[in-house]
Design a protein around this motif. Structure first.
Motif, PDB file in Angstrom:
ATOM      1  N   ARG A 227       0.657  -1.789  -0.242  1.00 58.01           N
ATOM      2  CA  ARG A 227       0.101  -0.126   0.162  1.00 58.01           C
ATOM      3  C   ARG A 227       0.657   0.954  -0.051  1.00 58.01           C
ATOM      4  O   ARG A 227       0.719   2.086  -0.497  1.00 58.01           O
ATOM      5  CB  ARG A 227      -0.677  -0.088   1.227  1.00 58.01           C
ATOM      6  CG  ARG A 227      -2.112   0.745   1.501  1.00 58.01           C
ATOM      7  CD  ARG A 227      -2.605   1.127   2.595  1.00 58.01           C
ATOM      8  NE  ARG A 227      -1.215   1.773   3.641  1.00 58.01           N
ATOM      9  CZ  ARG A 227      -1.051   1.076   4.832  1.00 58.01           C
ATOM     10  NH1 ARG A 227      -2.153   0.265   5.144  1.00 58.01           N
ATOM     11  NH2 ARG A 227      -0.382   1.412   6.344  1.00 58.01           N
ATOM     12  N   ASP A 228       2.305   1.079   0.883  1.00 53.71           N
ATOM     13  CA  ASP A 228       3.098   2.494   0.911  1.00 53.71           C
ATOM     14  C   ASP A 228       3.159   2.766  -0.662  1.00 53.71           C
ATOM     15  O   ASP A 228       3.448   4.105  -0.589  1.00 53.71           O
ATOM     16  CB  ASP A 228       4.436   1.992   1.619  1.00 53.71           C
ATOM     17  CG  ASP A 228       3.191   2.285   3.542  1.00 53.71           C
ATOM     18  OD1 ASP A 228       2.229   2.666   3.692  1.00 53.71           O
ATOM     19  OD2 ASP A 228       4.597   1.641   4.483  1.00 53.71           O
ATOM     20  N   ALA A 229       3.777   1.158  -1.277  1.00 51.03           N
ATOM     21  CA  ALA A 229       5.002   1.586  -2.815  1.00 51.03           C
ATOM     22  C   ALA A 229       3.944   2.007  -3.384  1.00 51.03           C
ATOM     23  O   ALA A 229       4.118   3.557  -4.411  1.00 51.03           O
ATOM     24  CB  ALA A 229       4.654   0.827  -3.235  1.00 51.03           C
ATOM     25  N   VAL A 230       2.322   2.830  -3.098  1.00 49.16           N
ATOM     26  CA  VAL A 230       1.004   3.508  -3.779  1.00 49.16           C
ATOM     27  C   VAL A 230       1.418   4.725  -3.810  1.00 49.16           C
ATOM     28  O   VAL A 230       0.413   5.384  -4.562  1.00 49.16           O
ATOM     29  CB  VAL A 230       0.108   2.110  -3.890  1.00 49.16           C
ATOM     30  CG1 VAL A 230      -1.309   2.867  -5.048  1.00 49.16           C
ATOM     31  CG2 VAL A 230       0.320   1.066  -4.679  1.00 49.16           C
ATOM     32  N   THR A 231       1.590   4.794  -2.368  1.00 50.16           N
ATOM     33  CA  THR A 231       0.839   5.750  -1.667  1.00 50.16           C
ATOM     34  C   THR A 231       1.950   7.356  -1.860  1.00 50.16           C
ATOM     35  O   THR A 231       3.083   7.121  -1.093  1.00 50.16           O
ATOM     36  CB  THR A 231       0.929   5.481  -0.657  1.00 50.16           C
ATOM     37  OG1 THR A 231      -0.704   4.688  -0.320  1.00 50.16           O
ATOM     38  CG2 THR A 231      -0.479   6.899   0.015  1.00 50.16           C
ATOM     39  N   SER A 232       2.235   8.332  -3.320  1.00 50.90           N
ATOM     40  CA  SER A 232       2.241   9.190  -2.873  1.00 50.90           C
ATOM     41  C   SER A 232       2.085  10.140  -1.507  1.00 50.90           C
ATOM     42  O   SER A 232       0.867  10.671  -1.534  1.00 50.90           O
ATOM     43  CB  SER A 232       2.943   9.205  -3.998  1.00 50.90           C
ATOM     44  OG  SER A 232       3.720   8.693  -5.650  1.00 50.90           O
ATOM     45  N   PRO A 233       3.726  11.266  -1.275  1.00 49.28           N
ATOM     46  CA  PRO A 233       3.191  12.730  -1.259  1.00 49.28           C
ATOM     47  C   PRO A 233       1.867  13.172  -1.278  1.00 49.28           C
ATOM     48  O   PRO A 233       2.634  13.355  -2.674  1.00 49.28           O
ATOM     49  CB  PRO A 233       4.226  12.916  -0.723  1.00 49.28           C
ATOM     50  CG  PRO A 233       5.468  11.823  -0.975  1.00 49.28           C
ATOM     51  CD  PRO A 233       4.755  10.825  -1.992  1.00 49.28           C
ATOM     52  N   ALA A 234       1.108  13.858  -0.564  1.00 44.41           N
ATOM     53  CA  ALA A 234       0.149  14.095  -1.359  1.00 44.41           C
ATOM     54  C   ALA A 234      -0.518  14.081  -2.394  1.00 44.41           C
ATOM     55  O   ALA A 234      -1.215  14.990  -2.954  1.00 44.41           O
ATOM     56  CB  ALA A 234       0.725  15.831  -1.007  1.00 44.41           C
ATOM     57  N   GLY A 235      -0.579  12.813  -3.192  1.00 42.63           N
ATOM     58  CA  GLY A 235      -0.752  12.453  -3.729  1.00 42.63           C
ATOM     59  C   GLY A 235      -2.622  12.234  -3.915  1.00 42.63           C
ATOM     60  O   GLY A 235      -3.519  11.335  -3.040  1.00 42.63           O
ATOM     61  N   THR A 236      -3.341  11.106  -4.910  1.00 48.99           N
ATOM     62  CA  THR A 236      -4.445  11.201  -4.480  1.00 48.99           C
ATOM     63  C   THR A 236      -4.551   9.995  -4.047  1.00 48.99           C
ATOM     64  O   THR A 236      -5.951   9.756  -2.997  1.00 48.99           O
ATOM     65  CB  THR A 236      -5.047  10.267  -6.462  1.00 48.99           C
ATOM     66  OG1 THR A 236      -3.668   9.244  -6.853  1.00 48.99           O
ATOM     67  CG2 THR A 236      -5.245  11.746  -7.384  1.00 48.99           C
ATOM     68  N   THR A 237      -3.800   9.010  -3.965  1.00 51.92           N
ATOM     69  CA  THR A 237      -4.403   7.174  -3.139  1.00 51.92           C
ATOM     70  C   THR A 237      -4.354   7.521  -1.979  1.00 51.92           C
ATOM     71  O   THR A 237      -5.620   6.982  -1.017  1.00 51.92           O
ATOM     72  CB  THR A 237      -2.835   6.562  -3.293  1.00 51.92           C
ATOM     73  OG1 THR A 237      -3.090   6.447  -4.836  1.00 51.92           O
ATOM     74  CG2 THR A 237      -3.608   5.392  -2.333  1.00 51.92           C
ATOM     75  N   ILE A 238      -3.176   8.952  -1.021  1.00 53.80           N
ATOM     76  CA  ILE A 238      -3.594   9.269   0.277  1.00 53.80           C
ATOM     77  C   ILE A 238      -5.129   9.923   0.527  1.00 53.80           C
ATOM     78  O   ILE A 238      -4.991   9.751   2.001  1.00 53.80           O
ATOM     79  CB  ILE A 238      -1.776   9.635   0.808  1.00 53.80           C
ATOM     80  CG1 ILE A 238      -2.058   9.708   2.147  1.00 53.80           C
ATOM     81  CG2 ILE A 238      -2.547  11.538   0.023  1.00 53.80           C
ATOM     82  CD1 ILE A 238      -2.053   8.606   3.352  1.00 53.80           C
ATOM     83  N   ALA A 239      -5.365  10.385  -0.525  1.00 48.95           N
ATOM     84  CA  ALA A 239      -6.677  11.445   0.237  1.00 48.95           C
ATOM     85  C   ALA A 239      -7.896  10.162  -0.010  1.00 48.95           C
ATOM     86  O   ALA A 239      -8.795  10.479   0.887  1.00 48.95           O
ATOM     87  CB  ALA A 239      -6.876  12.595  -1.279  1.00 48.95           C
ATOM     88  N   GLY A 240      -7.475   9.140  -0.772  1.00 51.16           N
ATOM     89  CA  GLY A 240      -9.300   8.257  -0.559  1.00 51.16           C
ATOM     90  C   GLY A 240      -8.903   7.135   0.555  1.00 51.16           C
ATOM     91  O   GLY A 240      -9.434   7.105   1.108  1.00 51.16           O
ATOM     92  N   LEU A 241      -6.497   7.251   1.045  1.00 43.53           N
ATOM     93  CA  LEU A 241      -7.474   6.072   2.009  1.00 43.53           C
ATOM     94  C   LEU A 241      -7.476   6.946   3.121  1.00 43.53           C
ATOM     95  O   LEU A 241      -8.172   7.033   4.203  1.00 43.53           O
ATOM     96  CB  LEU A 241      -5.481   5.966   2.621  1.00 43.53           C
ATOM     97  CG  LEU A 241      -5.039   4.505   1.137  1.00 43.53           C
ATOM     98  CD1 LEU A 241      -3.396   4.779   1.767  1.00 43.53           C
ATOM     99  CD2 LEU A 241      -6.094   3.498   2.034  1.00 43.53           C
ATOM    100  N   HIS A 242      -7.421   8.397   3.810  1.00 45.94           N
ATOM    101  CA  HIS A 242      -8.118   9.551   4.104  1.00 45.94           C
ATOM    102  C   HIS A 242      -9.309   9.168   4.744  1.00 45.94           C
ATOM    103  O   HIS A 242      -9.382   8.845   5.862  1.00 45.94           O
ATOM    104  CB  HIS A 242      -7.501  10.513   4.252  1.00 45.94           C
ATOM    105  CG  HIS A 242      -7.484  11.735   5.078  1.00 45.94           C
ATOM    106  ND1 HIS A 242      -7.176  11.215   6.611  1.00 45.94           N
ATOM    107  CD2 HIS A 242      -8.840  12.470   4.948  1.00 45.94           C
ATOM    108  CE1 HIS A 242      -7.965  12.612   7.710  1.00 45.94           C
ATOM    109  NE2 HIS A 242      -8.578  12.871   6.561  1.00 45.94           N
ATOM    110  N   VAL A 243      -9.945   8.951   3.963  1.00 41.35           N
ATOM    111  CA  VAL A 243     -11.765   8.944   3.744  1.00 41.35           C
ATOM    112  C   VAL A 243     -12.397   7.588   4.439  1.00 41.35           C
ATOM    113  O   VAL A 243     -12.779   7.611   4.837  1.00 41.35           O
ATOM    114  CB  VAL A 243     -12.261   9.091   2.090  1.00 41.35           C
ATOM    115  CG1 VAL A 243     -13.772   9.209   2.858  1.00 41.35           C
ATOM    116  CG2 VAL A 243     -11.976  10.810   2.089  1.00 41.35           C
TER     117      VAL A 243
END
Length: 273
Positions: A227-243
């Protein structure tokens, strides 16, 4: 290990078909090594014409001729089946039960010294991608565990567990496909919501789940690392994971597995576990 062995399936439903299809596809057995017993003649006709296996309506005959007997019936009829086949069972025959909630002790009480293997497969065995947890009875030996692994690896993956873990297996992998289907449906609905066609959204969602699962299995990496490998800083994935974290998705999934496990225990008690 299955060379020249005769197999009997007592019950010719979807699980029996998935298993015999997997065995035939993997070329572990030939059609003439398999006999299926069922009360529905139309079902037997279908299996005979589709897979060229032997069929019968007589469970005692099927079990009597077999080296390996699969109990692929509903738990509510298991006692009648055990009484029917008991006279022809010997310690040389191996019994593999996929009857949900039916303990090894209960089967051993009816079938004497026959080695018992209890298995909890899940529905993706129908497409060769299931996972099946198995536990050995007191009369089973290590080679019976190897037999179970050989058979259920033909329709996915086999995992050895203690029998006391079977309710947890049911709550996780037994019910897990339904949770995953729900998540795929939700992803597809979300895709439609943001402008994709239904067909495209469903394909993207299903293939995404398939690919992610394959990465976990084949790389052996912890899902968090992938999961971390897909999650770029301030990117789209972290925005979705946050929700997802805000909405408590992780805790909800855990609660669902716990609830299904507890329900499995309750149902086992209802069936005389």
């Amino acid at each position: 290990m299955l060379h020249q062995k005769q197999l009997a399936f007592i019950g010719g439903g979807a699980m029996a078909e998935a298993l015999l299809k997997g065995l035939l596809t993997a070329k572990l057995v030939e059609p003439q090594q398999i006999m299926v017993c069922d009360v529905a003649q139309s079902r037997l006709d279908y299996l005979r014409h589709t897979y060229n296996v032997l069929t019968t309506v007589n469970g005692c005959d099927a079990a009597g001729q077999a080296d390996i007997v699969f109990l692929t019936v509903k738990p509510q009829v298991i006692d009648d089946v055990l009484v029917t086949i008991a006279p022809v069972m010997t310690p040389a025959k191996v019994v593999i039960s996929v009857a949900a909630g039916i303990t090894i002790d209960r089967i051993e009480a009816k079938l004497g010294k026959a080695p018992i293997i209890r298995v909890m497969p899940n529905t993706p065995v129908a497409v060769g991608a299931g996972v099946s947890a198995f536990a050995l009875g007191q009369n089973a030996r290590p080679e019976h565990g190897e037999l179970a692994t050989l058979i259920f690896d033909a329709v996915g993956k086999a995992v050895a567990v203690d029998e006391k873990a079977m309710d947890a297996v049911t709550g996780l992998s037994g019910s897990g496909p339904a949770y995953t289907f729900l998540f795929i449906e939700a992803l597809a609905d979300a895709g439609v919501r943001v402008g994709l066609s239904r067909q495209t959204a469903l394909l993207l969602a299903a293939q995404t789940i398939l690919g992610a699962a394959k990465m976990v299995v084949e790389t052996g990496e912890h899902p968090a690392k992938l999961r971390d490998a897909v999650t770029s800083p301030a990117g789209t994935t972290i925005a979705g994971l946050h929700v997802l974290e805000q909405k408590g998705v992780r805790g909800t999934v855990i609660d669902a597995v716990v609830a299904a496990t507890e329900r499995s225990r309750e149902m086992g008690q209802l069936h005389g576990k």
